[in-house]
Motif scaffolding. Structure first.
Motif, PDB file in Angstrom:
ATOM      1  N   PRO A  72       0.814  -1.226   0.000  1.00 57.51           N
ATOM      2  CA  PRO A  72       0.000   0.000   0.000  1.00 57.51           C
ATOM      3  C   PRO A  72       0.845   1.273   0.000  1.00 57.51           C
ATOM      4  O   PRO A  72       0.439   2.274  -0.617  1.00 57.51           O
ATOM      5  N   TYR A  73       1.989   1.244   0.644  1.00 55.87           N
ATOM      6  CA  TYR A  73       2.866   2.419   0.636  1.00 55.87           C
ATOM      7  C   TYR A  73       3.183   2.836  -0.801  1.00 55.87           C
ATOM      8  O   TYR A  73       3.190   4.007  -1.157  1.00 55.87           O
ATOM      9  N   ASN A  74       3.411   1.857  -1.658  1.00 56.55           N
ATOM     10  CA  ASN A  74       3.835   2.122  -3.033  1.00 56.55           C
ATOM     11  C   ASN A  74       2.695   2.242  -4.037  1.00 56.55           C
ATOM     12  O   ASN A  74       2.870   2.884  -5.066  1.00 56.55           O
ATOM     13  N   PHE A  75       1.549   1.597  -3.736  1.00 59.05           N
ATOM     14  CA  PHE A  75       0.511   1.517  -4.775  1.00 59.05           C
ATOM     15  C   PHE A  75      -0.841   2.106  -4.383  1.00 59.05           C
ATOM     16  O   PHE A  75      -1.684   2.291  -5.246  1.00 59.05           O
ATOM     17  N   LEU A  76      -1.088   2.307  -3.087  1.00 62.59           N
ATOM     18  CA  LEU A  76      -2.427   2.757  -2.682  1.00 62.59           C
ATOM     19  C   LEU A  76      -2.467   4.285  -2.610  1.00 62.59           C
ATOM     20  O   LEU A  76      -1.871   4.879  -1.717  1.00 62.59           O
ATOM     21  N   ARG A 201       2.349  10.359  -1.859  1.00 66.26           N
ATOM     22  CA  ARG A 201       3.073  10.437  -0.577  1.00 66.26           C
ATOM     23  C   ARG A 201       4.571  10.216  -0.771  1.00 66.26           C
ATOM     24  O   ARG A 201       5.006   9.642  -1.778  1.00 66.26           O
ATOM     25  N   GLN A 202       5.322  10.663   0.223  1.00 61.68           N
ATOM     26  CA  GLN A 202       6.749  10.337   0.239  1.00 61.68           C
ATOM     27  C   GLN A 202       6.915   8.942   0.824  1.00 61.68           C
ATOM     28  O   GLN A 202       6.208   8.575   1.758  1.00 61.68           O
ATOM     29  N   ILE A 203       7.828   8.189   0.258  1.00 64.98           N
ATOM     30  CA  ILE A 203       8.037   6.818   0.730  1.00 64.98           C
ATOM     31  C   ILE A 203       9.443   6.724   1.327  1.00 64.98           C
ATOM     32  O   ILE A 203      10.417   7.101   0.670  1.00 64.98           O
ATOM     33  N   PRO A 204       9.551   6.240   2.567  1.00 68.84           N
ATOM     34  CA  PRO A 204      10.899   6.059   3.135  1.00 68.84           C
ATOM     35  C   PRO A 204      11.744   5.178   2.206  1.00 68.84           C
ATOM     36  O   PRO A 204      11.230   4.218   1.611  1.00 68.84           O
ATOM     37  N   THR A 205      13.002   5.502   2.113  1.00 69.20           N
ATOM     38  CA  THR A 205      13.890   4.877   1.122  1.00 69.20           C
ATOM     39  C   THR A 205      13.787   3.352   1.080  1.00 69.20           C
ATOM     40  O   THR A 205      13.619   2.768   0.014  1.00 69.20           O
ATOM     41  N   ALA A 210      11.072   1.342  -5.698  1.00 66.81           N
ATOM     42  CA  ALA A 210      11.923   1.939  -6.732  1.00 66.81           C
ATOM     43  C   ALA A 210      13.403   1.952  -6.310  1.00 66.81           C
ATOM     44  O   ALA A 210      14.295   1.791  -7.149  1.00 66.81           O
ATOM     45  N   THR A 211      13.648   2.137  -5.019  1.00 66.23           N
ATOM     46  CA  THR A 211      15.026   2.116  -4.510  1.00 66.23           C
ATOM     47  C   THR A 211      15.724   0.819  -4.918  1.00 66.23           C
ATOM     48  O   THR A 211      16.863   0.812  -5.393  1.00 66.23           O
TER      49      THR A 211
END
Ligand SMILES: *Cc1c(COP(=O)(O)O)cnc(C)c1O
Length: 344
Positions: A72-76, A201-205, A210-211
């Protein structure tokens, strides 16, 4: 269960990695001779699952449970759809709720998750539909790739590489490797590159897929030994006919065991027939023989059947038949069931 030769190869590399005089446990993940291990593992995942162009394969730590949050962090962005088929699906939903609206498209909770819901509506404005392809605890499995108006995301922790998959239907497939691929410590994540970078949103590294796509799983120290073990097992799968052959073996094992469960007067399966898992075969003792459950567990354990006690939310027995399980192994369990029946 892992193939013996995979365990031996990993053990040998832990003593001396490719004649370097160093253990696999001692080398740097950036050592020249380790990069080819990661490259080979990625190549084998792509080959075995026929992964299309535009997808990356990455190896991450944190267990499948961390993917419950990374997904969810990456896609929601606003809304995601989840199919509730049991314990792991519920845990995935719990994390997703931290990021946006979660629509439970269907649930089999009404019958203790003994079936896979079908014919449910999928909201067309959802960012994705999350499914758990194999429900390890309850022994149900979706051995098909759903048709969905929105991209799929799947937790394939306990059945990845047990059948061909149409990867193009998915934005993301993830699996903790410890059930059907490797030892504990690494997740395999297959992610569609074009689906990344879409949330505001910003995503922690470390939680940003993507990282790891950009760095080829080398952003930080990846779990070196589990990746090596995975690579060796993927080689074993390829050598033994790939996922088509794994699927045939799984069907053969499961057909035999379910046939005995259905025949034997002492036992019954717990799952609706059409949704029975080929990986985790759950069965209990019929009501009139319930008091023999502990005795059968002991009887089978004495004959070398290890770990067949069912999860506490189902009870009874669970025979996990991952790729390395042999027909002979399943036959030994069937013989125990027959012999125990003869005593009662
Ligand atoms: C075991 C399992 C998990 C949890 O895996 P961890 O690596 O322990 O976090 C998640 N989903 C499914 C389907 C599982 O079988």
């Amino acid at each position: 269960m892992l193939p013996r030769e995979v365990i031996e190869a990993t053990a040998a590399a832990c003593l001396d990695f490719e004649g370097s005089g160093l253990s696999l446990m001692e080398i740097s993940h950036r050592a020249k001779n380790f990069q080819p291990v990661v490259d080979k593992a990625v190549e084998l995942v792509k080959e075995l699952l026929d992964v299309p162009e535009g997808y990356s394969v990455i190896f991450l730590a944190g267990g499948a449970s961390t993917e419950f949050c990374r997904v969810p962090y990456n896609f929601l962005e606003k809304k995601a759809a989840y199919l509730n088929t049991g314990t792991w699906a519920k845990k995935a939903m719990k994390e997703a709720k931290l990021f946006g609206e979660v629509v439970e498209v269907a649930s089999s909770a009404d019958d203790n998750y003994t079936y896979i819901p079908k014919g449910f509506a999928i909201p067309e404005d959802a960012d994705y539909l999350h499914v758990t392809s194999n429900n390890t605890i309850f022994g149900t499995e979706m051995r098909y790739d759903l048709d969905s108006p929105v991209p799929l995301v799947a937790d394939m922790s306990s059945d990845i590489f047990s059948r061909p998959v149409d990867v193009s239907k998915y934005n993301c497939i993830y699996a903790g490797a410890q059930k059907n691929v490797s030892m504990a410590g690494v997740n395999i994540v297959i992610v569609k590159e074009a689906a990344l970078g879409k949330v505001s949103r910003q995503i922690p590294t470390m939680l940003d897929y993507a990282t790891h796509v950009k760095s080829g799983s080398m952003f930080n120290t990846p779990p070196v030994v589990p990746i090596y073990c995975a690579m060796k097992n993927l080689e074993w799968m390829k050598k033994n006919g790939g996922v088509e052959a794994m699927a045939k073996r799984a069907e053969e094992r499961a057909d035999m065991l379910y046939a005995e469960i259905d025949r034997n007067k002492l036992f019954r399966g717990t799952v609706k027939e059409e949704d029975r898992s080929l990986m985790n075969i759950c069965f209990v003792m019929n009501d009139e023989y319930k008091e023999l459950e502990a005795d059968f567990l002991q009887f089978a354990t004495d004959r070398g059947m290890v770990g067949i006690k069912g999860h506490r939310s189902v009870g009874g027995f669970r025979a996990s038949c991952y790729n390395a399980q042999t027909v002979e192994g399943v036959q030994a369990l069937i013989q125990s069931m027959k012999d125990f029946e003869a005593q009662h």
